[in-house]
Design a protein around this motif. Structure first.
Motif, PDB file in Angstrom:
ATOM      1  N   UNK A   1       0.797  -1.228   0.000  1.00  0.00           N
ATOM      2  CA  UNK A   1       0.000   0.000   0.000  1.00  0.00           C
ATOM      3  C   UNK A   1       0.830   1.279   0.000  1.00  0.00           C
ATOM      4  N   UNK A   2       2.148   1.179  -0.148  1.00  0.00           N
ATOM      5  CA  UNK A   2       2.956   2.393  -0.096  1.00  0.00           C
ATOM      6  C   UNK A   2       2.642   3.312  -1.275  1.00  0.00           C
TER       7      UNK A   2
ATOM      8  N   UNK B   1      -2.086   1.180  -8.093  1.00  0.00           N
ATOM      9  CA  UNK B   1      -3.179   2.103  -8.423  1.00  0.00           C
ATOM     10  C   UNK B   1      -4.544   1.436  -8.277  1.00  0.00           C
ATOM     11  N   UNK B   2      -4.558   0.119  -8.464  1.00  0.00           N
ATOM     12  CA  UNK B   2      -5.830  -0.585  -8.433  1.00  0.00           C
ATOM     13  C   UNK B   2      -6.462  -0.579  -7.034  1.00  0.00           C
ATOM     14  N   UNK B   3      -5.630  -0.490  -5.993  1.00  0.00           N
ATOM     15  CA  UNK B   3      -6.201  -0.437  -4.638  1.00  0.00           C
ATOM     16  C   UNK B   3      -7.126   0.770  -4.480  1.00  0.00           C
ATOM     17  N   UNK B   4      -6.837   1.849  -5.236  1.00  0.00           N
ATOM     18  CA  UNK B   4      -7.688   3.036  -5.103  1.00  0.00           C
ATOM     19  C   UNK B   4      -9.048   2.836  -5.779  1.00  0.00           C
ATOM     20  N   UNK B   5      -9.205   1.749  -6.550  1.00  0.00           N
ATOM     21  CA  UNK B   5     -10.506   1.460  -7.162  1.00  0.00           C
ATOM     22  C   UNK B   5     -11.365   0.587  -6.247  1.00  0.00           C
ATOM     23  N   UNK B   6     -10.806   0.104  -5.159  1.00  0.00           N
ATOM     24  CA  UNK B   6     -11.559  -0.820  -4.290  1.00  0.00           C
ATOM     25  C   UNK B   6     -12.865  -0.204  -3.796  1.00  0.00           C
ATOM     26  N   UNK B   7     -12.860   1.114  -3.580  1.00  0.00           N
ATOM     27  CA  UNK B   7     -14.084   1.785  -3.157  1.00  0.00           C
ATOM     28  C   UNK B   7     -15.212   1.603  -4.166  1.00  0.00           C
ATOM     29  N   UNK B   8     -14.875   1.674  -5.466  1.00  0.00           N
ATOM     30  CA  UNK B   8     -15.873   1.454  -6.524  1.00  0.00           C
ATOM     31  C   UNK B   8     -16.460   0.050  -6.431  1.00  0.00           C
TER      32      UNK B   8
ATOM     33  N   UNK C   1       7.868   2.447   8.713  1.00  0.00           N
ATOM     34  CA  UNK C   1       6.830   3.145   7.946  1.00  0.00           C
ATOM     35  C   UNK C   1       5.783   3.731   8.884  1.00  0.00           C
ATOM     36  N   UNK C   2       5.034   4.694   8.354  1.00  0.00           N
ATOM     37  CA  UNK C   2       3.877   5.188   9.097  1.00  0.00           C
ATOM     38  C   UNK C   2       2.763   5.462   8.101  1.00  0.00           C
ATOM     39  N   UNK C   3       1.613   5.849   8.624  1.00  0.00           N
ATOM     40  CA  UNK C   3       0.435   6.047   7.770  1.00  0.00           C
ATOM     41  C   UNK C   3       0.725   6.997   6.605  1.00  0.00           C
ATOM     42  N   UNK C   4       1.593   7.991   6.839  1.00  0.00           N
ATOM     43  CA  UNK C   4       1.842   8.982   5.791  1.00  0.00           C
ATOM     44  C   UNK C   4       2.605   8.390   4.603  1.00  0.00           C
ATOM     45  N   UNK C   5       3.178   7.206   4.779  1.00  0.00           N
ATOM     46  CA  UNK C   5       3.871   6.551   3.659  1.00  0.00           C
ATOM     47  C   UNK C   5       2.909   5.771   2.770  1.00  0.00           C
ATOM     48  N   UNK C   6       1.654   5.681   3.207  1.00  0.00           N
ATOM     49  CA  UNK C   6       0.691   4.858   2.467  1.00  0.00           C
ATOM     50  C   UNK C   6      -0.194   5.702   1.560  1.00  0.00           C
TER      51      UNK C   6
END
Lengths: 100, 138, 110
Positions: free
Chosen positions: B53-54, B69-76, B94-99
């Motif tokens: 997810x980075x 990039x496909x992870x951002x389509x999961x909402x659809x 890592x932290x949340x800001x790296x994701x």
């Protein structure tokens, strides 16, 4: 939940992560290469022993034998089971999780 | 899915870094295909799985598709709950800001955009895992 | 079977989807449609262009219900429904339109 572990803890972190995330009273079965985790005196023995205070931990006998690991030398209190019991365990638990 | 019409709680558990093995991509494809079945789905990312997810992945140099990039389509696809284990992130520097930011549009709330990514501690993740009817491991 | 358009040859898979998405050009969509006995109008192109943008952003061809919803959001409810999309693409809006757009077969099309 029954957690299935089949990778050596010296090669992969599946057992570590499983023990971190398994809830009290869940069961864990070590089989295939994961049976090496069962050896008493190994670097893993201590955390396995600690886990056994809150989890039921099983190890598959045929996989121990196949690797020449005597039952007498595994961590005390671990239950050695056969394939039939393996099947029974999967039936006794509503869910199983394979830690790849 | 033994009984038709029964909605089950499914969790996909992702524990491998992307590109080195096929697990991450296979998991993503199963999630997308499985989304057609209207189940109660969530995703968990722990251990090296957090590297899937980075932000800012660029695969030009390795000749593979950049499926981050496909992870951002999961909402659809109505996959709206994505959990990342805090301990796994921290152990890897890592932290949340790296994701990547992952969001979905809430149909029941005038399509308001809401975050689908949740950073959770081991205890909370353990609890979520234990609640599932089915856990798929990748 | 390779697709011949304007003297150039394009490789396709056994179902007629373009092998290399980067080779796509609008003339290919027209040629594919012609082979199916159809002609592409503005409404077709609206969907084809939408799919190409979706792929560019997400690296996947959307499943049909995802496509329908997304079209509805972008182009309005009168276009974001199966009836409208199936009239444009009778072989299935995701499958047929994706093919014309040079995309792989949609993930989630079983």
């Amino acid at each position: 939940m029954l957690h299935l572990i089949n990778k050596s803890p010296f090669e992969r972190n599946a057992l570590d992560s499983c023990l971190r995330l398994a809830q009290d009273s869940h069961a864990v079965l070590l089989f295939e290469d994961a049976v090496v985790a069962a050896m008493d005196g190994s670097a893993q023995a201590e955390c396995l022993q600690e886990a056994m205070n809150r989890l039921s931990v099983y190890v598959l006998g045929p996989d121990l034998e196949a690797r020449g690991l005597p039952k007498e030398r595994i961590v005390e209190g671990l239950e050695v089971i056969d394939y039939d019991r393996f099947v029974a365990l999967t039936c006794e638990h509503d869910t199983t999780q394979s830690w790849l | 899915m033994s009984e038709e019409g029964t909605i089950k709680k499914l969790m996909y558990v992702n524990r491998k870094a992307p590109y080195g093995t096929i697990y991450a991509l296979e998991s993503l494809e199963v999630v997308l295909i499985g989304a057609a079945f209207d189940q109660d789905v969530c995703l968990a990312f722990l251990d090296d799985g957090v590297f899937q997810l980075t932000e800012g992945q660029n695969t030009d140099g390795i000749g593979m598709k950049n499926f981050s990039k496909t992870y951002t389509a999961l909402g659809d696809y109505e996959v709206t709950r994505i959990y990342v284990e805090r301990e796994s992130l921290e152990a890897r520097g890592l932290s949340e800001t790296d994701l990547q930011e992952l969001t979905y549009e809430d149909e029941d709330d005038d399509w308001a955009e809401k975050p689908s990514l949740h950073i959770v501690g081991s205890d909370e993740l353990a609890q979520l895992m234990a609640e599932q009817d089915v856990v798929f491991s990748f | 079977m390779p697709l011949e358009v304007n003297g150039k040859s394009y490789e396709t898979d056994e179902e007629g989807y373009l092998a290399n998405i980067n080779e796509w050009e609008p003339a290919l969509a027209d040629a594919m449609a012609q082979a199916d006995g159809a002609e592409l109008g503005d409404n077709h192109w609206e969907v084809i262009n939408f799919l190409r943008e979706y792929y560019e952003e997400y690296q996947i061809a959307p499943a049909v219900r995802v496509l329908t919803k997304a079209i509805g959001k972008k182009l309005g409810k009168d276009k974001g429904n199966s009836k409208y999309l199936y009239e444009l693409f009778p072989y299935g809006p995701a499958k047929q339109a994706c093919k014309y757009a040079g995309l792989p077969k949609p993930t989630g099309c079983v």
